[in-house]
Design an enzyme around this catalytic site. Structure first.
Site, PDB file in Angstrom:
ATOM      1  N   MET A 142       1.003  -1.205  -0.009  1.00 51.54           N
ATOM      2  CA  MET A 142       0.000  -0.040  -0.060  1.00 51.54           C
ATOM      3  C   MET A 142       0.800   1.301   0.021  1.00 51.54           C
ATOM      4  SD  MET A 142      -3.420  -0.840   2.171  1.00 51.54           S
ATOM      5  CE  MET A 142      -2.738  -0.437   3.748  1.00 51.54           C
ATOM      6  N   GLY A 143       2.331   1.252  -0.288  1.00 49.73           N
ATOM      7  CA  GLY A 143       2.924   2.096  -0.294  1.00 49.73           C
ATOM      8  C   GLY A 143       3.537   2.690   1.049  1.00 49.73           C
ATOM      9  N   HIS A 146       9.652  -3.459   3.455  1.00 53.25           N
ATOM     10  CA  HIS A 146       9.195  -3.797   2.215  1.00 53.25           C
ATOM     11  C   HIS A 146      10.193  -4.040   1.346  1.00 53.25           C
ATOM     12  CE1 HIS A 146       5.689  -1.145   3.464  1.00 53.25           C
ATOM     13  NE2 HIS A 146       4.947  -1.991   2.845  1.00 53.25           N
ATOM     14  N   ASP A 166       2.570  -8.982   9.540  1.00 51.88           N
ATOM     15  CA  ASP A 166       1.197  -9.216   9.350  1.00 51.88           C
ATOM     16  C   ASP A 166       0.948 -10.806   9.272  1.00 51.88           C
ATOM     17  OD1 ASP A 166       0.369  -6.622   9.261  1.00 51.88           O
ATOM     18  OD2 ASP A 166       1.531  -6.622   7.193  1.00 51.88           O
TER      19      ASP A 166
HETATM   20  O1  PAF Z   1      -0.056  -5.928   3.617  1.00 54.98           O
HETATM   21  C1  PAF Z   1      -0.497  -4.659   2.834  1.00 54.98           C
HETATM   22  O2  PAF Z   1       0.197  -3.875   2.705  1.00 54.98           O
HETATM   23  C2  PAF Z   1      -1.914  -5.046   2.232  1.00 54.98           C
HETATM   24  O3  PAF Z   1      -2.783  -5.407   3.352  1.00 54.98           O
HETATM   25  C3  PAF Z   1      -1.897  -5.807   1.104  1.00 54.98           C
HETATM   26  C4  PAF Z   1      -1.382  -7.222   0.879  1.00 54.98           C
HETATM   27  C5  PAF Z   1      -0.884  -4.883  -0.029  1.00 54.98           C
HETATM   28  C6  PAF Z   1      -3.185  -5.603   0.199  1.00 54.98           C
HETATM   29  O4  PAF Z   1      -3.698  -4.408   0.385  1.00 54.98           O
END
Ligand code: PAF
Length: 290
Positions: free
Chosen positions: A36-37, A43, A155
């Site tokens: 989601m940026g 990331h 997550d």
């Molecule tokens: O983990 C995230 O950033 C979001 O939940 C995802 C997997 C990109 C879905 O919108």
């Protein structure tokens, strides 16, 4: 700047389809990192893993409205596209898909996906959240058609749920979980950490302390679920983290509550807590060795 130009920016479905077709023609696997940026080193670990495993790497940035509740932070979720592009390009990402909401959810869209694994923990605190995650991940996977998709284990419930989704719906993609990247004091990296004030940031470090204390006690032989959960909760509260939504020991594969800890089945301690106005989550598998 040159690096950024070399990374393909794909803003619609036809350019995405063309890019994936050219990868298929060139040969080698496509690795996909949906985000989601508001990107951070967590990331980047996903991009690095994808880079190592796959010939082609594509990320997406889409702040998915359906996974936010009515009183949550969708409107103020950080949108930092220029910085994100720079980070992705530096990490060796080949392409970035940044769709408009209408491409993901065209007019008339009415499908939902519900997975039982999403009923507890974060799903209980955020009704509908995991339905939104499941639907957007399904759409993104169907559009990108990667060979491998990478998700952060921070997550943890989301990771298990996506693995279940992909398995149950026989989607032709491998789902890989990448370990949590942490700040120096152990705080799990998260896009939402930037909401924290200096005082909240200091208190947020106690989530990690609470998980570490449980793991240490587990390693020293403690197997009583209530004792382990109470120990973690005490540490959170002593650190000024009073908005604890849950701190629970669960089976690391099914997320069922653990009744008796067994050595050959390391459980996972999961926590969600509000620090000031910010909701943070973290988890730790209570393995006997690192
Ligand atoms: O983990 C995230 O950033 C979001 O939940 C995802 C997997 C990109 C879905 O919108």
């Amino acid at each position: 700047m040159d690096l950024i130009r070399r990374m393909k920016l794909l803003t619609d479905l036809s350019s995405l389809t063309q890019w994936t077709a050219s990868c298929r023609a060139a040969g080698g696997e496509i690795g996909f990192v949906p985000t989601m940026g508001a990107l951070h080193l967590g990331h980047m670990a996903l991009i690095h893993a994808a880079r190592k495993a796959c010939a082609h790497v594509v990320a997406s940035i889409f702040v998915n409205p359906t996974q936010f509740g009515p009183n949550e932070d969708f409107a103020r979720y950080p949108r930092t596209l220029d910085q994100d592009r720079q980070l992705l390009a530096e990490a060796g990402c080949d392409a970035l898909f940044v769709p408009e909401a209408g491409e993901i959810y065209p007019v008339g869209f009415q499908t939902s996906i519900h997975i039982e694994l999403g009923n507890s923990l974060c799903g209980r605190m955020r009704p509908g959240h995991f339905d939104g995650v499941a639907v957007v991940v399904t759409i993104l996977l169907n559009r990108v058609r990667p060979d491998v998709a990478f998700f952060g284990l921070k997550d943890y419930q989301q990771f298990l749920l996506i693995r279940r989704l992909v398995g149950d719906l026989a989607m032709p993609v491998r789902v890989v979980g990448i370990p949590t990247v942490r700040e120096a004091d152990g705080l799990a990296m998260s896009s939402r950490n930037r909401y924290l004030t200096a005082d909240e940031r200091q208190r947020a470090g106690f989530l990690y302390q609470a998980l570490m204390a449980a793991r240490q006690a587990y390693r020293q032989g403690e197997r009583d679920v209530q004792v382990l959960e109470a120990l973690s909760r005490r540490i959170l509260e002593s650190g000024g983290v009073d908005g604890v939504e849950y701190i629970e020991l669960r089976d690391a594969q099914t997320l069922e509550p653990v009744v008796v800890c067994r050595d050959n089945n390391a459980p996972v301690m999961l926590v969600a807590a509000r620090v000031g106005g910010t909701r943070l989550i973290d988890n730790m598998v209570l393995s006997i060795v690192d």
